[in-house]
Scaffold this motif. Structure first.
Motif, PDB file in Angstrom:
ATOM      1  N   ALA A 250      13.940   9.250  -6.903  1.00  0.00           N
ATOM      2  CA  ALA A 250      12.543   9.662  -7.056  1.00  0.00           C
ATOM      3  C   ALA A 250      11.572   8.503  -6.964  1.00  0.00           C
ATOM      4  CB  ALA A 250      12.371  10.379  -8.394  1.00  0.00           C
ATOM      5  N   ASN A 251      12.003   7.293  -7.301  1.00  0.00           N
ATOM      6  CA  ASN A 251      11.049   6.177  -7.345  1.00  0.00           C
ATOM      7  C   ASN A 251      11.145   5.242  -6.147  1.00  0.00           C
ATOM      8  OD1 ASN A 251      13.354   4.579  -7.872  1.00  0.00           O
ATOM      9  ND2 ASN A 251      13.037   4.666 -10.094  1.00  0.00           N
ATOM     10  N   GLY A 252      11.951   5.618  -5.148  1.00  0.00           N
ATOM     11  CA  GLY A 252      11.987   4.847  -3.920  1.00  0.00           C
ATOM     12  C   GLY A 252      12.998   3.717  -3.887  1.00  0.00           C
ATOM     13  N   VAL A 253      13.726   3.478  -4.988  1.00  0.00           N
ATOM     14  CA  VAL A 253      14.744   2.428  -4.967  1.00  0.00           C
ATOM     15  C   VAL A 253      15.819   2.772  -3.947  1.00  0.00           C
ATOM     16  CG1 VAL A 253      16.571   1.326  -6.315  1.00  0.00           C
ATOM     17  CG2 VAL A 253      14.308   1.655  -7.315  1.00  0.00           C
ATOM     18  N   ARG A 254      16.186   4.042  -3.866  1.00  0.00           N
ATOM     19  CA  ARG A 254      17.128   4.510  -2.861  1.00  0.00           C
ATOM     20  C   ARG A 254      16.508   5.702  -2.125  1.00  0.00           C
ATOM     21  NH1 ARG A 254      22.515   3.034  -3.348  1.00  0.00           N
ATOM     22  NH2 ARG A 254      22.618   0.913  -4.184  1.00  0.00           N
ATOM     23  N   PRO A 255      15.779   5.451  -1.066  1.00  0.00           N
ATOM     24  CA  PRO A 255      15.144   6.562  -0.324  1.00  0.00           C
ATOM     25  C   PRO A 255      16.183   7.582   0.130  1.00  0.00           C
ATOM     26  CG  PRO A 255      14.321   4.446   0.442  1.00  0.00           C
ATOM     27  CD  PRO A 255      15.487   4.154  -0.464  1.00  0.00           C
ATOM     28  N   GLY A 256      15.803   8.824   0.023  1.00  0.00           N
ATOM     29  CA  GLY A 256      16.708   9.875   0.472  1.00  0.00           C
ATOM     30  C   GLY A 256      17.552  10.475  -0.629  1.00  0.00           C
ATOM     31  N   GLY A 257      17.372   9.988  -1.856  1.00  0.00           N
ATOM     32  CA  GLY A 257      18.117  10.565  -2.966  1.00  0.00           C
ATOM     33  C   GLY A 257      19.302   9.725  -3.385  1.00  0.00           C
ATOM     34  N   TYR A 258      19.777   9.983  -4.589  1.00  0.00           N
ATOM     35  CA  TYR A 258      20.889   9.213  -5.141  1.00  0.00           C
ATOM     36  C   TYR A 258      21.563  10.093  -6.191  1.00  0.00           C
ATOM     37  CZ  TYR A 258      23.363   5.005  -6.800  1.00  0.00           C
ATOM     38  OH  TYR A 258      24.314   4.068  -7.125  1.00  0.00           O
ATOM     39  N   SER A 259      22.857  10.288  -6.038  1.00  0.00           N
ATOM     40  CA  SER A 259      23.593  11.211  -6.896  1.00  0.00           C
ATOM     41  C   SER A 259      24.497  10.458  -7.864  1.00  0.00           C
ATOM     42  CB  SER A 259      24.452  12.144  -6.040  1.00  0.00           C
ATOM     43  OG  SER A 259      25.500  11.412  -5.401  1.00  0.00           O
ATOM     44  N   THR A 260      25.013  11.200  -8.843  1.00  0.00           N
ATOM     45  CA  THR A 260      25.961  10.601  -9.785  1.00  0.00           C
ATOM     46  C   THR A 260      27.233  10.179  -9.060  1.00  0.00           C
ATOM     47  OG1 THR A 260      26.811  12.802 -10.345  1.00  0.00           O
ATOM     48  CG2 THR A 260      25.095  11.890 -11.774  1.00  0.00           C
ATOM     49  N   GLY A 261      27.608  10.932  -8.024  1.00  0.00           N
ATOM     50  CA  GLY A 261      28.797  10.565  -7.269  1.00  0.00           C
ATOM     51  C   GLY A 261      28.628   9.234  -6.556  1.00  0.00           C
TER      52      GLY A 261
END
Length: 563
Positions: A250-261
């Motif tokens: 959500a904050n742009g550290v990882r564009p495109g989303g980031y999951s628990t996996g």
């Protein structure tokens, strides 16, 4: 036999003079006297020995009256004492009555302990480059000594955005790192860690580090871990991989989303790389503010010992969309605030305890909102800080860090517990504590001890805690969050687990909830007076198990009783 008691044989219908009947009249006086004497002796023996005394007959039924308690040992004369003079309500206060507080402290234990190093300071990872974090800075050393063996935790939003580790003096890459005038990109190397270690040694502090996960590079993170382990030794308590990874998408550290996996797979790579060069350093994580991320971290297959860490800012509704979660003094000084924090912390503890690992709260504060709000720098924040830390410790959390910054007091983050003097963005190196730091200091100066069960009734907005100390003394902490501008002093009745031979106190005070730069401890902007030098609580009853006294509103009071 006491003169008011009678033997069972000495009743009106069974008196000695009726036993012999009329024949007694013919006996000589000497014989009469002898018979009476024998009967009296036999009656006394029956009364004192009773059935079964020296024989095999059944014991009598238990008496309906309890045996009298053994008399308490005599005490030496009470020593001369000096009574503590706490401030009363401000002049002109309405003095609204507060329901009396009754506290009964049990000998039974809660099962949790307060240890040295419980409370600490959380800083941005880029603060590792600040020269003020050195043993050569007397103000920093003094401040950390007043926090009594704190943990300095380095992480925050900076670590994944504008922090660059290098052990070879590389230049910061020209892309991928974002900063501004107030939050510049910083390169940090082994010399910065060595400088920090001089401070840790001078202040008897420890450290917990966070490595950059925003820029995926397990090898660079392992290099930082290796140097940290070599430089800090046992003062290095843990390493966390990334800061609040639940927010990356959500904050742009990882564009495109980031999951628990994705997080777990990257965590494994980092953990294995770190384990190869610093195998004895525990990994704490996930350092998230979303509890859905706790269990994936707990279940991750990594070689190091794990510590569950979570972040919590109870007031997070910065736009006022949720009135009960908005950063207002009314919310901070409420029982709801206390209870909601309690519930969230218990949820984290249940997850950690089920896995058999420690639970830390390394980054927290009143509000997650940037900039000033009505709670910033206030005495209310000091009251909240003390209660929040004590309640967390009583629940079972073993480390807690209040998020701060080494920026200037002027224009710097208003929620920070510490700040540096000088014009905005031009720090002069003089580090000092804000109001909430005094709440930290009150908790930090407590003796290590085991939490005791207690029962508290009344007192308005007050929270009480009790500790069994190693020397056998009892410490009672009372956080009086009643309004210091309106509330009368609270009448307190405190029942201790044993008679008290001494009863001393130290107290944090402030004139109002909203007062800034006005919080003091024992009348000064300093740590509490040493335990051996503290004055006696006014109204102390020498040798009594029950103590009665009054407490001013808007205070944190630490009472110590020796038995």
């Amino acid at each position: 036999m006491p003169p008011t008691e009678r033997s069972p044989e000495h009743t009106a219908g069974n008196r000695p003079e009726n036993v012999a009947g009329a024949r007694r009249k013919n006996l000589r006086p000497a014989v009469v006297i002898s018979v009476l004497a024998v009967i009296a002796v036999l009656a006394s023996l029956v009364f004192f020995l009773g059935p079964g005394a020296g024989g095999d007959t059944a014991a009598p039924a238990a008496s309906s009256e309890a045996a009298p308690a053994a008399p308490e040992a005599a005490l030496p004369p009470a020593p001369a004492v000096t009574y503590y003079k706490q401030p009363g309500p401000p002049a002109g206060s309405p003095l609204e009555a507060v329901e009396p507080l009754e506290v009964s402290v049990s000998k039974d234990l809660v099962g949790t302990s307060l240890t040295k190093g419980l409370v600490g300071i959380s800083l941005e990872a880029t603060d590792l480059a600040d020269p003020a974090l050195s043993s050569s800075n007397a103000s920093t050393v003094k401040l950390l000594q007043e926090a009594d063996q704190p943990v300095l935790r380095f992480g925050g939003n900076a670590v994944d955005r504008r922090f660059f580790w290098t052990s070879t003096n590389e230049a910061v890459p020209s892309t991928g790192y974002r900063g501004d005038a107030a939050h510049p990109v910083r390169a940090v190397g082994p010399a910065d860690l060595a400088r920090l270690n001089t401070l840790l040694e001078a202040a008897d502090a420890t450290v917990s580090l966070t490595v950059d996960l925003g820029h995926y590079d397990p090898t660079r993170a392992a290099d930082m871990a290796r140097h940290a382990a070599e430089i800090f030794g046992p003062r290095l308590l843990s390493i966390t991989v990334g800061n609040e990874p639940n927010g990356y998408g959500a904050n742009g550290v990882r564009p495109g989303g980031y999951s628990t996996g994705q997080y777990v797979e990257e965590l494994k790579a980092y953990a294995n790389a770190i384990n190869a060069v610093a195998p004895n350093v525990p990994i704490s994580g996930p350092g998230a503010y979303d509890q859905k991320w706790w269990q994936p971290f707990i279940d991750a297959d990594i070689p190091q010992k794990k510590i569950l860490s979570f972040h919590n800012y109870p007031l997070h509704s910065c736009d006022g969309g949720d009135p009960k979660s908005s950063p207002t003094i009314a919310n901070v000084m409420s029982r709801l605030m206390h209870d909601r924090a309690d519930d969230y912390q218990q949820a984290a503890l249940e997850a950690g305890q089920a896995a058999g690992i420690e639970t830390w709260l390394p980054e927290t504060g009143i509000a997650a909102c940037p900039g000033s709000n009505e709670t910033s720098r206030t005495h209310a924040s000091a009251l909240w800080t003390a209660d929040y830390a004590l309640n967390a410790a009583q629940l079972g959390i073993t480390r807690i860090g209040f998020h701060s910054s080494m920026l200037t007091c002027k224009g710097g983050p208003p929620m920070s517990a510490v700040c540096t003097g000088g014009p905005y963005l031009r720090p002069n190196g003089e580090v000092s504590g804000r109001a909430n730091f005094f709440g930290i200091s009150m908790v930090a100066e407590l003796e290590a001890g085991k939490f005791m069960k207690l029962d508290a009734k009344g007192g308005g907005l007050m929270f009480s805690y009790a500790l069994q100390n190693a020397d056998g003394s009892t410490t009672v902490v009372m956080v009086n969050e009643n309004d210091p501008e309106k509330a009368a002093q609270t009448e307190v009745t405190l029942k201790l687990p044993a008679r008290a031979l001494t009863g001393t106190m130290t107290q944090m005070t402030g004139p109002s909830y909203g007062a800034e730069d006005s919080t003091v401890i024992d009348g000064a902007k300093s740590e509490p007076i040493p335990l051996a030098d503290r004055a006696t609580v006014e109204g102390f009853a020498y040798g009594s198990q029950t103590q009665t006294f009054k407490l001013t509103a808007g205070t944190v009071t630490v009472l110590n009783f020796k038995h």
